[in-house]
Design an enzyme around this catalytic site. Structure first.
Site, PDB file in Angstrom:
ATOM      1  N   GLU A 161       0.804  -1.215   0.000  1.00  0.00           N
ATOM      2  CA  GLU A 161       0.000   0.000   0.000  1.00  0.00           C
ATOM      3  C   GLU A 161       0.841   1.272   0.000  1.00  0.00           C
ATOM      4  OE1 GLU A 161      -0.763  -2.623   1.880  1.00  0.00           O
ATOM      5  OE2 GLU A 161      -2.845  -3.130   1.410  1.00  0.00           O
TER       6      GLU A 161
ATOM      7  N   HIS B 161     -10.395  -4.342  11.233  1.00  0.00           N
ATOM      8  CA  HIS B 161     -11.076  -4.160   9.951  1.00  0.00           C
ATOM      9  C   HIS B 161     -12.380  -3.376  10.079  1.00  0.00           C
ATOM     10  CE1 HIS B 161      -8.342  -7.229   8.396  1.00  0.00           C
ATOM     11  NE2 HIS B 161      -8.819  -7.015   7.185  1.00  0.00           N
TER      12      HIS B 161
HETATM   13  C1  LIG Z   1      -2.214  -4.342   4.550  1.00  0.00           C
HETATM   14  C2  LIG Z   1      -3.312  -5.182   4.038  1.00  0.00           C
HETATM   15  N1  LIG Z   1      -3.685  -5.056   2.748  1.00  0.00           N
HETATM   16  C3  LIG Z   1      -4.667  -5.828   2.254  1.00  0.00           C
HETATM   17  C4  LIG Z   1      -5.311  -6.732   3.053  1.00  0.00           C
HETATM   18  C5  LIG Z   1      -6.435  -7.588   2.496  1.00  0.00           C
HETATM   19  N2  LIG Z   1      -5.962  -8.961   2.382  1.00  0.00           N
HETATM   20  C6  LIG Z   1      -6.225  -9.868   3.339  1.00  0.00           C
HETATM   21  S1  LIG Z   1      -5.481 -11.323   3.035  1.00  0.00           S
HETATM   22  C7  LIG Z   1      -4.830 -10.776   1.591  1.00  0.00           C
HETATM   23  C8  LIG Z   1      -4.002 -11.692   0.756  1.00  0.00           C
HETATM   24  C9  LIG Z   1      -2.850 -12.252   1.481  1.00  0.00           C
HETATM   25  O1  LIG Z   1      -2.234 -13.232   0.720  1.00  0.00           O
HETATM   26  P1  LIG Z   1      -1.098 -14.128   1.323  1.00  0.00           P
HETATM   27  O2  LIG Z   1      -0.127 -13.309   2.073  1.00  0.00           O
HETATM   28  O3  LIG Z   1      -0.553 -14.948   0.216  1.00  0.00           O
HETATM   29  O4  LIG Z   1      -1.822 -15.063   2.394  1.00  0.00           O
HETATM   30  P2  LIG Z   1      -2.946 -16.164   2.177  1.00  0.00           P
HETATM   31  O5  LIG Z   1      -4.246 -15.498   2.428  1.00  0.00           O
HETATM   32  O6  LIG Z   1      -2.804 -16.714   0.816  1.00  0.00           O
HETATM   33  O7  LIG Z   1      -2.691 -17.192   3.233  1.00  0.00           O
HETATM   34  C10 LIG Z   1      -5.186  -9.453   1.367  1.00  0.00           C
HETATM   35  C11 LIG Z   1      -4.804  -8.675   0.179  1.00  0.00           C
HETATM   36  C12 LIG Z   1      -4.927  -6.811   4.405  1.00  0.00           C
HETATM   37  N3  LIG Z   1      -5.538  -7.627   5.269  1.00  0.00           N
HETATM   38  N4  LIG Z   1      -3.922  -6.047   4.863  1.00  0.00           N
END
Ligand SMILES: Cc1ncc(C[n+]2csc(CCOP(=O)(O)OP(=O)(O)O)c2C)c(N)n1
Ligand SMILES: [Mg+2]
Lengths: 326, 350
Positions: A61, A130
């Site tokens: 971000e 959130h």
């Molecule tokens: C700073 C931030 N940006 C966006 C999000 C929304 N978000 C939640 S999980 C996620 C994806 C995360 O992917 P990954 O790190 O690969 O973990 P996974 O869910 O696949 O276990 C996003 C974009 C968030 N929670 N925090």
């Protein structure tokens, strides 16, 4: 001719319309492209405009919002989507230290036609990290403008205006409004982006609200009318600047002011609104202005507690009754 | 590896699968709300890593952490009660699915802002190193999380000050709907560690034994004060990102590639905008759990009767967890206030 549209669809139409008109408009954010946006706002745009204009970003971000700043400096019109306002805390440097400052610090040399779109607000049991609102944080930053559309029509109007503006706009949507429906007249001429709108006229008190609290205030006003209390309900639509004239004109008629905000009351947006209107309308007020806001708590996950943490229509009704001495 | 450990890992994987499938059901019934991120497909990672850890080690995890919490020893009852938002939940109903905490078990939390686990982990690691204790910190994160600035910032400090942190990437190839090659210029996460001179390796995250082995070695090295390590576990989630995501964006070619590796994904063919049922998953053939069962069978370490007994036991545990959660009272706003004021120590302000 007005057509019924969901809030997200109105935003989607606004993005589409501006992208079609101006090639310097481009979108970036997490899952805005192939996926079509977490709340469907960018649906279909990737297919229409391609990956350079609808860019899926990594979870970075701070840097992709900063990228928006850089691109705006050289005349682009980036629309950055931050998945929710909670994550904008990671982009504060780009928004507050850069977007709001560079045009000024350079002595007025650069445009900053940047829009930062994001939903804020308490949705449904998303827990403390959130469920934040945070608009009051951005309100304290000269150099930013803040739009807070509450209806599908305003989503359509204000997003188009935000994209066309050469100033940085923090555009705060609401997670619980995306699937609310309302009429949108695509041809009608838009009022200025920061003009407040009077949704209902009543003689007994003025309720000032914005974003999702508009709908709750209108519901409360309908109930109050049954009891013989007639409320004016004003939707601010913009939190920086605020259209004081519309508010003052109303308070001068009703002599009572109730400000409703979703965020915690302490140092919230309502504090600014009530203070300014108290100064401007002091001799017209019958009673001190009242503020209704959320509790001074991070939002609990438990659903019952969560619901008790932000104003409900019944709370607005009760506050209005107290103000009117009934 | 001794049979006992292997059996315990199998049991935890079975429990994990049964618990998560039941959580999905309870979500559909409305007993769980908010974001619910489930773990089916990835069990070998949490189970392999945490079985190789000591009870004195600290765990820092993400929002996809129910299984980490249970393997660490938080009773499934208290995890389920937290998902229900109840008072007997491990975070007393304040945190929910994404924010499980248990101080006693050194489960230092589920963090839901992507990229938060690294700084918390190095902070705990700093304290451990300062106190000269033989403890380690295990920091979980996803493949999408490596593009948050905190990843490089924290790895640098961990290496610079030789902090006892094991970074564990759960690489399920997706950042919600964005596939790894579309979010990372270097898709091999372990390679990024070399920029900070942190020894790192990649393991098959569908193979619990391999994960266990790699973790045991890395923790051994960390305990001899040689600084942080990183392990990348290649895995896959069978469901969507959360219950709000049908997961239909995954292209057919990829699903097919994974079918060869793990036929369970048959059920998430692109044409099916729904979740696979437990029956479909079971019918689809060997996955990480089935793999372990097969290996133990071949080694003469597991009989059909023993397996049935294990399955019956975890079913019972999950049943009990749901009953416990349903019976637990809701917290009140006074509980919420008490949680907020937990560090005030009776001081009266103003
Ligand atoms: C700073 C931030 N940006 C966006 C999000 C929304 N978000 C939640 S999980 C996620 C994806 C995360 O992917 P990954 O790190 O690969 O973990 P996974 O869910 O696949 O276990 C996003 C974009 C968030 N929670 N925090
Ligand atoms: Mg991932």
């Amino acid at each position: 001719m007005a057509e019924e549209m969901l809030y997200w669809q109105a935003l989607n139409r606004a993005l589409d319309a501006e992208m079609a008109l101006d090639e310097s408009v481009f979108i970036l954010g997490e899952d805005v492209g192939l996926y079509g946006g977490s709340y469907r706002v960018t649906e279909g745009l990737y297919a229409r405009y391609g990956e350079w204009r609808v860019r899926d970003t990594p979870i970075s971000e701070g840097s992709f919002t900063g990228l928006g700043v850089g691109a705006a400096l050289v005349g682009m019109r980036p629309v950055v989507e931050i998945m929710t306002i909670n994550f904008s805390l990671l982009a504060l440097d780009a928004i507050v230290n850069m977007a709001a400052k560079v045009p000024f610090m350079s002595g007025g040399q650069f445009p900053m036609a940047l829009v930062i779109r994001m939903p804020g607000g308490v949705a449904k049991q998303l827990a403390a990290q959130h469920s934040q609102r945070l608009e009051q944080m951005y309100m304290n930053v000269p150099g930013l403008r803040i739009a807070v559309p509450a209806t599908s029509q305003d989503a359509w109007w204000q997003l188009r205006q935000a994209i066309r503006s050469d100033e940085p706009i923090v555009f705060i949507e609401h997670e619980l409004l995306y699937f609310s429906k309302g009429p949108v007249d695509l041809e009608a001429e838009a009022p200025p982006m920061h003009r407040a709108r009077v949704h209902r006229q009543g003689r007994d008190l003025t309720i000032v609200a914005y974003s999702r609290m508009l709908d709750l205030s209108l519901r409360a006003a309908a109930q109050l009318a049954e009891e013989g209390i007639e409320a004016t309900v004003i939707d601010l639509r913009s939190l920086r600047p605020i259209d004081w004239d519309t508010c003052v004109a109303s308070v001068e008629q009703t002599h009572r002011l109730l400000v409703v905000e979703e965020d915690s009351r302490f140092a919230g947006s309502g504090a600014e609104i009530a203070a300014e209107l108290a100064e401007r309308c002091f001799y017209h007020l019958d009673v001190p202005p009242a503020r209704l806001g959320g509790r001074e708590l991070p939002t609990p996950y438990n659903g019952t507690s969560e619901a008790q943490c932000i104003p409900r229509p019944s709370d607005i009704v009760a506050a209005a009754r107290r103000l009117c001495g009934t | 590896m001794d049979r006992e450990t292997q059996l315990a890992m199998l049991r935890d994987m079975l429990l994990a699968r049964a618990f998560e499938e039941r959580a999905a059901e309870e979500y559909t019934k409305g007993n769980i709300a908010g974001f619910l991120h489930l773990y089916p497909g990835e069990e070998a990672v949490a189970v392999g890593v945490l079985h190789a850890a000591e009870p004195s080690d600290y765990i820092v995890s993400t929002y996809r952490e129910h299984v980490h919490a249970m393997v660490r020893g938080i009773p499934p009852r208290r995890v389920m009660a937290e998902l229900f938002g109840r008072r007997h939940g491990c975070s007393r109903g304040m945190g929910g699915s994404m924010h499980l905490f248990d101080r006693e078990r050194r489960f230092m939390g589920g963090y839901a802002i992507v990229g938060e686990t690294y700084p918390v982990a190095i902070g705990i690691g700093y304290a451990v190193a300062m106190r000269g204790l033989p403890e380690a910190v295990i920091c979980f994160f996803g493949d999408g999380a490596v593009n948050q600035g905190t990843f490089h910032e924290s790895l640098n400090m961990a290496a610079l000050w030789r902090l006892p942190v094991l970074f564990v990437c759960e690489n399920n190839r997706y950042q919600i709907g964005t596939e790894i090659h579309r979010h990372s210029a270097v898709a091999e996460v372990y390679k990024r560690a070399c920029a900070h001179r942190i020894p790192a390796r990649r393991v098959d995250g569908m193979d619990v034994m391999a994960v266990y082995q790699a973790t045991a070695e890395a923790l051994g090295e960390i305990r001899s004060e040689t600084g942080p390590r990183l392990i990348e576990c290649e895995t896959y989630r069978y469901r969507g990102h959360s219950m709000a995501d049908p997961g239909t964006y995954r292209p057919k070619v990829e699903v097919q590639a994974y079918e060869r590796k793990d036929p369970i994904t048959v059920a998430i063919a692109e044409t099916l905008p729904r979740y696979p049922t437990p029956e479909e998953i079971a019918a689809a053939g060997p996955d990480a759990i089935e793999g372990l069962i097969g290996a133990m069978n071949d080694a003469g370490r597991l009989t059909a009767a023993q397996l049935d007994a294990l399955k019956a036991e975890v079913t019972q545990v999950v049943e009990d967890a749901v009953a416990f959660a349903a019976a637990s009272p809701e917290p009140t706003l006074a509980d919420a206030q008490a949680a907020l004021d937990c560090n005030r120590n009776g001081e009266v302000l103003i």
